[in-house]
Every structure is written in C-alpha cells, then in structure tokens.
Scaffold this motif. Structure first.
Motif, mmCIF file in Angstrom:
data_model
loop_
_atom_site.group_PDB
_atom_site.id
_atom_site.type_symbol
_atom_site.label_atom_id
_atom_site.label_comp_id
_atom_site.label_asym_id
_atom_site.label_seq_id
_atom_site.Cartn_x
_atom_site.Cartn_y
_atom_site.Cartn_z
ATOM 1 N N GLY A 197 -72.608 -72.180 -6.465
ATOM 2 C CA GLY A 197 -73.510 -71.176 -6.492
ATOM 3 C C GLY A 197 -73.178 -70.007 -7.583
ATOM 4 N N TYR A 198 -73.992 -69.259 -7.960
ATOM 5 C CA TYR A 198 -73.963 -67.998 -8.520
ATOM 6 C C TYR A 198 -73.125 -67.075 -7.963
ATOM 7 N N GLN A 199 -72.105 -66.566 -8.461
ATOM 8 C CA GLN A 199 -71.383 -65.517 -7.710
ATOM 9 C C GLN A 199 -71.773 -64.252 -8.151
ATOM 10 N N GLY A 200 -72.317 -63.412 -7.182
ATOM 11 C CA GLY A 200 -73.077 -62.027 -7.429
ATOM 12 C C GLY A 200 -72.119 -60.969 -7.723
ATOM 13 N N THR A 201 -71.432 -60.768 -8.877
ATOM 14 C CA THR A 201 -70.515 -59.653 -9.182
ATOM 15 C C THR A 201 -71.658 -58.803 -10.338
ATOM 16 N N THR A 202 -71.302 -57.575 -10.548
ATOM 17 C CA THR A 202 -72.211 -56.711 -11.436
ATOM 18 C C THR A 202 -71.342 -55.955 -12.394
ATOM 19 N N GLU A 203 -72.073 -55.458 -13.342
ATOM 20 C CA GLU A 203 -71.374 -54.599 -14.226
ATOM 21 C C GLU A 203 -72.327 -53.405 -14.556
ATOM 22 N N GLN A 204 -71.812 -52.407 -14.681
ATOM 23 C CA GLN A 204 -72.749 -50.954 -14.610
ATOM 24 C C GLN A 204 -72.799 -50.761 -15.984
ATOM 25 N N ILE A 205 -73.942 -50.895 -16.735
ATOM 26 C CA ILE A 205 -74.218 -50.557 -18.082
ATOM 27 C C ILE A 205 -74.621 -49.191 -18.428
ATOM 28 N N THR A 206 -75.493 -48.423 -17.296
ATOM 29 C CA THR A 206 -75.664 -47.260 -17.432
ATOM 30 C C THR A 206 -75.654 -46.520 -16.020
#
Length: 333
Positions: A197-206
């Motif tokens: 499954g997709y691993q739900g991490t994020t990157e702050q772009i703004t």
C-alpha cells in the motif's frame, strides 16, 4: 470455448530468467528468528533468487523474452503486441516499452498489466482476445517481478516467501484454438489481506499546501486468510475453466499453479483429485515470484522434456487484489 471470430490461439514458445544470487533458508536465519525446517515445512521453499544491480526487471524480462521468441521460431520484428504482467516495474509509468526496445520489437505496441500473482493468467486471456479478433498475429506475454525490492527483511512472515524472476511465452494466431477455456475473478473487499500500500507521508511545498510523496509500505500479508482463500477459490475457478473447455479433470496432463506455497499447491491438487505426478512445482528453488511463477515453472518443465506438444495444461494464478483466474490450454500449435 466458442470462437466467434474464427481465429484460434496457440502458445508456441517459452523462456525464463532468474537472478544469479541465491538466498537460502539458512542464511535467512541470520536476519530473522526462523529455521530452515520451519520455512520448508510451512512453505516448501528452500531458497529464492534475488536481483542485485545491475540486474533489473528489464534485464530479466528481456532475457526471458528472447528465449520465448527463439523457441517460437519467429523474430522480434514479427511481434505485434507485448504485454508485461508485473507489479514491480523499473519505471512506474510502465516497463513494457523498455523491453520492446531491448529486444528490437520495433513494430509492437507494448504496455504493462498489473494483477499481482494473477497477472500471467489475466495476461494470457487478454492476449488471446487480440488474437481471436484478428487484430494481431503474434503476442509476447511476459510475467516478471522483483518482489525483493518491497520486502521488509525483518518481517519473518513475508521475507521467507518471495523471490525474483521472469518468464515469457509467445502466443500466435492459429487455425485451431488451443486456449480451451478460462475464468477470471476479483474481490476487492479482501484487498487488505495482501497488499503493497501507499505510504501516507507528505511534503510541505507552501505554507498552505502539503503534497503526498510517492512512497509505499513493504508487502503486508495475512497468511492464514490468503491460504484459506486460495484452497477454496482456486479449485472452484479451475472447475469453471474446465466447464468452459468441456473437459473433465482426468483429461488434464499437467497442473501448474502460481508457486506461492507448496501446501497450497498440494491442497488444490488434492481437492481436484489430480495425482502428484501431474503437478509441476519449483517453489522450493525460487519461492513466490508473483506474475513470473507460472511461466517460469512452465518453461522449466518444457526444457526438462516433461511437457510435450498437445499436452493439456490447467493453470491458475491467485493473489493480491484479491484476484484469481484459471486457464486450460494445449501446448504448441
């Protein structure tokens, strides 16, 4: 099976490729708390092959494809369509085009098909439709996976199971139809029993926007539920394919199942009352190679002289999705 378009299908050549590096059960005991006896008793697996750089899905699929094309007695430029059944491409946008370039099949359209361990059987049925309509004459079907990329090597429930490899067949238009019957099924309500499954991490772009990043969890599997699913559903789907083919079990010369676990293979054969000498298994040497397992076992049996022209083969793939399918075919033209 009724052929509405008067175009038959024949499977005329096979090939396979596995990585050079073997990982045996004894070596695995250095990574996780397990034993060779525990693994072999519960799975039938003694070792598996792992793809290490510079090996890749492309190199394995290319080698298997070249062998299959040569065995079919045609040239790469004769191929009209390439189907690559894989869940572990080198390129997430698709790997089939890279194989097309490597083998020089410049006329072929190429695309990936993802159905995990059912991928080869689903691909076989898909390829047959292009041939039966008369759209294409020569199709290259590849099953290839490098599951070692997605294994948690500290999870003894999964790291003992999976290996890497590729297998391929050539299907050709034929005056008689050698794909005798098939049946395909899916049940997404059981998806959680086996997934990557997709691993739900994020990157702050703004300051206001967080964008998900492209990462995945390792393979996750509920082994008991997958076993229960396989031993119930696989005999049923083979029976349905035999009904389509207007054949009885005793007409089967060889049973080639997805090589997931020897206990599953034995249980399915027992339920169908297929004797051991008709069951082809190489799971001990390669482990679970997902979409590669059926064509890998098929090619090995052909090269060993077991499978001969006109032999009737029952095959079934099953796994993540959950998906499962079966096909009955005669080998050769």
């Amino acid at each position: 099976m009724q052929n509405l378009f008067n175009h038959g299908v024949a499977i005329t050549g096979s090939g396979s490729a596995v990585p050079a590096t073997a990982l045996d059960n004894q070596t695995l005991t250095q990574l996780v708390e397990t034993s060779d006896e525990w693994i072999s008793t519960r799975t039938g697996i003694s070792q598996r092959q792992l793809a290490l750089p510079p090996e890749s899905l492309t190199t394995l699929a290319t080698e298997a494809s070249k062998q299959a094309i040569a065995a079919a007695g045609i040239q790469a430029e004769d191929i009209d369509l390439i189907l690559l059944a894989t869940s572990t491409p080198d390129d997430l946008f698709g790997n089939a085009c890279r194989v097309q370039a490597e083998i020089g099949a410049y006329k072929a359209v190429a695309f990936d098909l993802t159905a995990a361990c059912s991928g080869f059987v689903f691909g076989l049925v898909t390829a047959a439709q292009f041939l039966r309509t008369g759209a294409y004459q020569n199709v290259l079907l590849i099953g290839a996976d490098i599951l070692s990329r997605w294994v948690d090597w500290q999870d003894r429930r999964t790291c003992i199971l999976f290996g890497d490899g590729a297998g391929a067949v050539v299907l050709q238009a034929n005056s008689s139809d050698r794909l005798l019957g098939f049946a395909l099924k899916s049940d997404g309500t059981q998806n959680h029993f086996l997934n990557l499954g997709y691993q739900g991490t994020t990157e702050q772009i703004t300051p206001e926007i967080q964008v998900p990043t492209g990462k995945y969890h390792p393979i996750s599997m509920n082994g008991k539920e997958v076993y229960r699913f396989a031993v119930q559903k696989v005999p049923e789907i083979i029976d349905k394919a035999l009904f389509q083919a207007n054949l009885t079990v005793d007409k089967i010369d060889w049973l080639i199942l997805h090589q997931a676990n020897q206990r599953i293979i034995n249980a399915v054969a027992d339920r169908l009352k297929i004797p051991e000498h008709k069951v082809i298994s190489n799971v001990a040497h390669y482990g679970n190679t997902s979409a590669a397992s059926i064509p890998l076992a098929l090619d090995e049996a052909i090269k060993q002289g077991k499978i001969k022209p006109d032999d009737i083969i029952a095959t079934s793939g099953f796994g993540a999705g959950l998906s499962w399918g079966a096909a009955i075919f005669q080998w050769g033209k």
